[in-house]
Design an enzyme around this catalytic site. Structure first.
Site, mmCIF file in Angstrom:
data_model
loop_
_atom_site.group_PDB
_atom_site.id
_atom_site.type_symbol
_atom_site.label_atom_id
_atom_site.label_comp_id
_atom_site.label_asym_id
_atom_site.label_seq_id
_atom_site.Cartn_x
_atom_site.Cartn_y
_atom_site.Cartn_z
ATOM 1 N N ASN A 16 0.854 -1.195 0.000
ATOM 2 C CA ASN A 16 0.000 0.000 0.000
ATOM 3 C C ASN A 16 0.882 1.234 0.000
ATOM 4 O O ASN A 16 1.985 1.212 0.564
ATOM 5 C CB ASN A 16 -0.871 -0.009 1.266
ATOM 6 C CG ASN A 16 -1.777 1.204 1.344
ATOM 7 O OD1 ASN A 16 -2.397 1.602 0.345
ATOM 8 N ND2 ASN A 16 -1.865 1.813 2.524
ATOM 9 N N HIS A 75 0.851 5.172 1.260
ATOM 10 C CA HIS A 75 0.101 6.023 2.201
ATOM 11 C C HIS A 75 0.768 7.400 2.251
ATOM 12 O O HIS A 75 2.004 7.491 2.331
ATOM 13 C CB HIS A 75 0.107 5.376 3.590
ATOM 14 C CG HIS A 75 -0.658 6.165 4.599
ATOM 15 N ND1 HIS A 75 -2.040 6.204 4.617
ATOM 16 C CD2 HIS A 75 -0.241 6.990 5.594
ATOM 17 C CE1 HIS A 75 -2.431 7.000 5.596
ATOM 18 N NE2 HIS A 75 -1.367 7.495 6.200
ATOM 19 N N SER A 123 4.794 6.720 2.275
ATOM 20 C CA SER A 123 5.379 5.442 2.694
ATOM 21 C C SER A 123 4.751 4.317 1.882
ATOM 22 O O SER A 123 3.548 4.350 1.608
ATOM 23 C CB SER A 123 5.066 5.159 4.173
ATOM 24 O OG SER A 123 5.459 6.227 4.991
ATOM 25 N N ASP A 179 -2.596 0.693 7.950
ATOM 26 C CA ASP A 179 -1.425 1.527 7.615
ATOM 27 C C ASP A 179 -0.195 1.255 8.480
ATOM 28 O O ASP A 179 0.694 2.110 8.557
ATOM 29 C CB ASP A 179 -1.783 3.028 7.725
ATOM 30 C CG ASP A 179 -2.850 3.443 6.722
ATOM 31 O OD1 ASP A 179 -2.904 2.837 5.652
ATOM 32 O OD2 ASP A 179 -3.611 4.368 7.021
HETATM 33 C C1 GAR Z 1 -2.787 8.622 -2.820
HETATM 34 O O1 GAR Z 1 -2.246 9.850 -2.452
HETATM 35 C C2 GAR Z 1 -2.512 7.575 -1.765
HETATM 36 O O2 GAR Z 1 -1.355 7.807 -1.026
HETATM 37 C C3 GAR Z 1 -3.725 7.703 -0.886
HETATM 38 O O3 GAR Z 1 -4.784 7.933 -1.757
HETATM 39 C C4 GAR Z 1 -4.313 8.689 -2.863
HETATM 40 C C5 GAR Z 1 -4.888 8.093 -4.123
HETATM 41 O O4 GAR Z 1 -4.646 8.907 -5.216
HETATM 42 N N1 GAR Z 1 -3.918 6.509 -0.115
HETATM 43 C C6 GAR Z 1 -4.307 6.484 1.141
HETATM 44 O O5 GAR Z 1 -4.607 7.477 1.774
HETATM 45 C C7 GAR Z 1 -4.355 5.100 1.781
HETATM 46 N N2 GAR Z 1 -4.428 5.170 3.189
HETATM 47 P P1 GAR Z 1 -4.758 8.335 -6.687
HETATM 48 O O6 GAR Z 1 -6.097 7.591 -6.783
HETATM 49 O O7 GAR Z 1 -4.757 9.563 -7.564
HETATM 50 O O8 GAR Z 1 -3.606 7.425 -6.949
#
Ligand code: GAR
Length: 192
Positions: free
Chosen positions: A107, A109, A136, A145
């Site tokens: 994942n 994050h 991360s 997470d």
């Molecule tokens: C990303 O920034 C990722 O780090 C976050 O969601 C976004 C998705 O953007 N993930 C989390 O917060 C997971 N806990 P994207 O759909 O444009 O790739």
């Protein structure tokens, strides 16, 4: 070829960054499937445009969280994947799913874990006047997470940053970083 499924819930900008690296030849993996739990996830369009098989698995009202995990597991097991890449997949996965793919789910994050698991990482970093933020990549365990960290990328926080500017800078870092971790894991498998 190293077989990967990418799970999304929304925009899919990280998915796009990975697709672009595969297309350029820098990342030698097969994106076998893009799966979304949201019908309107823009990432589904990105996947289709790239000719990648897509799957929509939306939680039905009568399903428990565990029911969803079972369906997800059933959708992915036949694919014989090397890696499951969570890329903005905004569901908490339970041991039913995690246990079936241990050490095979990663994942990304938007924080320097273990700081700020969960939501609102940009707001929290700004409220705490952090000088640096980042992203991360970690193996997924039953704890949200908090699985073992594979790598982190730091970015500066500027005095005039707001949530939008910090999100933008963090996501730019994610786009240049996530594919490298996937490459690292694919290379490791090839050497094994
Ligand atoms: C990303 O920034 C990722 O780090 C976050 O969601 C976004 C998705 O953007 N993930 C989390 O917060 C997971 N806990 P994207 O759909 O444009 O790739």
């Amino acid at each position: 070829m190293f077989k990967v499924a990418i799970l999304i819930s929304g925009n899919g900008s990280n998915l796009q960054a990975i697709i672009d690296k595969v297309k350029s030849g820098a990342l030698e993996i097969k994106i076998d499937l893009v799966l979304s739990d949201k019908v309107d996830a823009y990432g589904l369009k990105r996947a289709k445009a790239a000719g990648i098989q897509t799957c929509l698995l939306v939680k039905e009202q009568t399903w428990s969280r565990q029911d969803y995990d079972v369906k997800l597991k059933e959708a992915l097991i036949p694919k014989a994947l090397d890696l499951i890449v969570l890329s903005g997949f905004m569901r908490i996965l339970g041991d039913e799913f995690v246990g079936a793919f241990r050490q095979k789910i990663i994942n990304i994050h938007p924080s320097l874990l273990p700081k700020y698991p969960g939501l609102d990482t940009y707001r929290k970093a700004l409220a705490n006047k952090d000088k640096e933020h980042g992203c991360s990549v970690h193996f997924v365990t039953e704890e949200l997470d908090l699985g073992p960290i594979i790598g982190q990328k730091c970015i500066p926080v500027y005095k005039d940053d707001d949530e939008n500017s910090l999100r933008q800078r963090t996501q730019e870092a994610e786009h240049g970083f996530y594919w490298q971790i996937i490459k690292q894991l694919a290379d490791k498998k090839q050497r094994a």
